[in-house]
Motif scaffolding. Structure first.
Motif, mmCIF file in Angstrom:
data_model
loop_
_atom_site.group_PDB
_atom_site.id
_atom_site.type_symbol
_atom_site.label_atom_id
_atom_site.label_comp_id
_atom_site.label_asym_id
_atom_site.label_seq_id
_atom_site.Cartn_x
_atom_site.Cartn_y
_atom_site.Cartn_z
ATOM 1 N N ASP A 101 43.115 29.949 49.007
ATOM 2 C CA ASP A 101 41.264 28.771 49.363
ATOM 3 C C ASP A 101 41.590 28.655 50.821
ATOM 4 O OD1 ASP A 101 41.564 28.137 46.613
ATOM 5 O OD2 ASP A 101 43.157 26.673 46.215
ATOM 6 N N SER A 102 42.307 29.423 51.446
ATOM 7 C CA SER A 102 42.046 29.626 52.883
ATOM 8 C C SER A 102 41.800 30.333 53.562
ATOM 9 C CB SER A 102 43.893 29.234 53.969
ATOM 10 O OG SER A 102 44.504 28.501 52.910
ATOM 11 N N ASN A 103 41.220 31.153 53.061
ATOM 12 C CA ASN A 103 40.112 32.071 54.379
ATOM 13 C C ASN A 103 39.852 33.424 53.176
ATOM 14 O OD1 ASN A 103 42.835 34.073 53.572
ATOM 15 N ND2 ASN A 103 43.033 33.927 55.552
ATOM 16 N N THR A 104 39.047 34.046 53.315
ATOM 17 C CA THR A 104 38.172 35.198 52.067
ATOM 18 C C THR A 104 38.969 36.093 52.486
ATOM 19 O OG1 THR A 104 35.862 33.862 53.217
ATOM 20 C CG2 THR A 104 36.139 35.969 51.778
ATOM 21 N N THR A 105 39.224 36.586 50.758
ATOM 22 C CA THR A 105 39.988 37.638 50.944
ATOM 23 C C THR A 105 39.757 38.854 50.783
ATOM 24 O OG1 THR A 105 39.980 37.023 48.871
ATOM 25 C CG2 THR A 105 41.681 36.400 49.975
ATOM 26 N N ALA A 106 39.039 39.735 51.146
ATOM 27 C CA ALA A 106 38.081 41.044 51.996
ATOM 28 C C ALA A 106 38.811 41.834 51.216
ATOM 29 C CB ALA A 106 37.073 41.066 53.077
ATOM 30 N N ALA A 107 40.085 41.944 51.452
ATOM 31 C CA ALA A 107 40.312 44.120 50.509
ATOM 32 C C ALA A 107 41.578 43.223 49.510
ATOM 33 C CB ALA A 107 41.630 43.646 52.009
ATOM 34 N N PRO A 108 40.716 44.570 48.606
ATOM 35 C CA PRO A 108 41.057 44.136 47.720
ATOM 36 C C PRO A 108 43.003 44.438 46.976
ATOM 37 C CG PRO A 108 40.194 46.657 47.884
ATOM 38 C CD PRO A 108 40.557 45.765 48.954
ATOM 39 N N ILE A 109 43.220 43.611 46.448
ATOM 40 C CA ILE A 109 44.958 42.715 46.139
ATOM 41 C C ILE A 109 45.280 43.444 44.697
ATOM 42 C CG2 ILE A 109 46.120 40.704 46.073
ATOM 43 C CD1 ILE A 109 44.427 40.596 48.128
ATOM 44 N N PRO A 110 46.330 44.129 44.946
ATOM 45 C CA PRO A 110 46.525 44.675 43.978
ATOM 46 C C PRO A 110 47.817 43.655 43.566
ATOM 47 C CG PRO A 110 47.777 45.603 45.941
ATOM 48 C CD PRO A 110 46.709 44.769 46.517
ATOM 49 N N PRO A 111 48.834 44.398 41.909
ATOM 50 C CA PRO A 111 49.974 43.614 42.040
ATOM 51 C C PRO A 111 50.914 43.434 42.158
ATOM 52 C CG PRO A 111 48.805 45.194 39.678
ATOM 53 C CD PRO A 111 47.942 45.588 41.192
ATOM 54 N N CYS A 112 51.825 42.745 43.109
ATOM 55 C CA CYS A 112 52.868 42.854 43.554
ATOM 56 C C CYS A 112 53.725 43.403 41.921
ATOM 57 C CB CYS A 112 53.478 41.025 43.022
ATOM 58 S SG CYS A 112 54.115 40.383 41.742
ATOM 59 N N GLY A 113 55.131 43.823 42.834
ATOM 60 C CA GLY A 113 55.855 44.680 42.390
ATOM 61 C C GLY A 113 56.646 44.177 41.650
ATOM 62 N N ALA A 114 56.723 43.083 40.585
ATOM 63 C CA ALA A 114 57.393 42.153 39.840
ATOM 64 C C ALA A 114 56.240 43.037 38.280
ATOM 65 C CB ALA A 114 57.895 40.971 39.684
ATOM 66 N N CYS A 115 55.214 42.269 39.147
ATOM 67 C CA CYS A 115 53.871 42.894 38.007
ATOM 68 C C CYS A 115 53.793 43.941 37.184
ATOM 69 C CB CYS A 115 52.326 42.554 38.137
ATOM 70 S SG CYS A 115 52.373 39.820 38.141
ATOM 71 N N ARG A 116 54.078 44.539 38.118
ATOM 72 C CA ARG A 116 53.420 46.866 37.889
ATOM 73 C C ARG A 116 54.958 46.665 37.294
ATOM 74 N NH1 ARG A 116 52.551 48.981 44.483
ATOM 75 N NH2 ARG A 116 50.820 47.218 44.864
ATOM 76 N N GLN A 117 55.696 46.564 37.280
ATOM 77 C CA GLN A 117 57.057 47.372 36.398
ATOM 78 C C GLN A 117 56.442 46.612 35.284
ATOM 79 O OE1 GLN A 117 59.788 48.563 37.836
ATOM 80 N NE2 GLN A 117 60.025 49.222 35.060
ATOM 81 N N SER A 118 56.178 44.934 34.911
ATOM 82 C CA SER A 118 55.601 44.674 33.932
ATOM 83 C C SER A 118 54.973 45.856 32.888
ATOM 84 C CB SER A 118 55.307 42.944 33.777
ATOM 85 O OG SER A 118 56.294 42.272 34.640
ATOM 86 N N ILE A 119 53.319 45.699 34.001
ATOM 87 C CA ILE A 119 52.574 46.532 33.341
ATOM 88 C C ILE A 119 53.054 47.955 33.263
ATOM 89 C CG2 ILE A 119 50.088 47.449 34.093
ATOM 90 C CD1 ILE A 119 49.931 45.392 36.038
ATOM 91 N N ALA A 120 54.019 48.858 34.072
ATOM 92 C CA ALA A 120 54.421 49.802 33.897
ATOM 93 C C ALA A 120 55.234 49.513 31.972
ATOM 94 C CB ALA A 120 55.720 50.164 34.676
ATOM 95 N N GLU A 121 56.070 48.423 32.054
ATOM 96 C CA GLU A 121 56.757 48.747 30.165
ATOM 97 C C GLU A 121 55.903 48.851 29.528
ATOM 98 O OE1 GLU A 121 59.508 48.477 27.894
ATOM 99 O OE2 GLU A 121 59.699 48.508 30.377
ATOM 100 N N TYR A 122 54.268 48.325 29.524
ATOM 101 C CA TYR A 122 52.856 48.182 28.036
ATOM 102 C C TYR A 122 52.834 49.819 28.647
ATOM 103 C CZ TYR A 122 54.302 43.784 26.724
ATOM 104 O OH TYR A 122 53.962 42.964 25.915
ATOM 105 N N GLU A 123 52.497 50.069 29.751
ATOM 106 C CA GLU A 123 52.086 51.343 29.288
ATOM 107 C C GLU A 123 52.808 52.280 28.623
ATOM 108 O OE1 GLU A 123 49.109 52.915 33.200
ATOM 109 O OE2 GLU A 123 50.965 53.641 33.481
#
Length: 160
Positions: A101-123
């Motif tokens: 809401d404060s500035n434009t995000t122009a770079a790709p934003i990857p999942p955080c570490g906790a989300c990466r671990q959760s996605i890994a569990e499903y893979e």
């Protein structure tokens, strides 16, 4: 002593129209749900759309809490909802978008570490990689063929 080199590979789409049509559609759903994020503290909104092998699309947005650890990222909202409602379905593709809401995000934003671990569990659970597309509000979109590119030394149940 020896050295281990690990290489990761991403596909970069410089503009939204370069994406395949099905991914544009999935990302548009992520963009729409991003607006439903509850982010009064960080002012950072994330939206996720998952495509399941049964054809269903599951959405998630980040949900913050004044007690910060009690909130949940959009990726985990979507992944856990898919696991609860469609426990036998496999996650085929994931589209992630983030905007401030404060500035434009122009770079790709990857999942955080906790989300990466959760996605890994499903893979690991589904024994199949998940294609992950991620972007900011504008700009390039990155595609990873698997969470393994984002978390190369994954922790899974084999270590327990």
């Amino acid at each position: 002593m020896k050295e281990i080199n690990h290489t990761t590979r991403f596909t970069v789409f410089d503009t939204f129209p370069e994406l395949p049509e099905d991914i544009q559609s999935l990302m548009n759903e992520a963009i729409a749900i991003r607006k439903n994020a509850y982010a009064p503290y960080s002012k950072f909104r994330v939206g996720v759309a998952l495509l399941l092998d049964n054809g269903k699309v599951v959405l998630g947005s980040n949900q913050e809490n004044a007690a910060y650890p009690s909130g949940l990222c959009a990726e985990r909202v979507a992944v856990f909802h898919a696991g609860a409602v469609y426990p036998e379905a496999k996650i085929i593709k994931m589209a992630i978008t983030a905007a401030s809401d404060s500035n434009t995000t122009a770079a790709p934003i990857p999942p955080c570490g906790a989300c990466r671990q959760s996605i890994a569990e499903y893979e690991f659970k589904q024994d199949m990689p998940i294609e992950i597309y991620f972007m900011g509000e504008i700009g390039a979109i990155y595609k990873s063929d698997s969470l393994k590119n984002l978390l190369p030394f994954m922790f899974d149940k084999n270590f327990l």
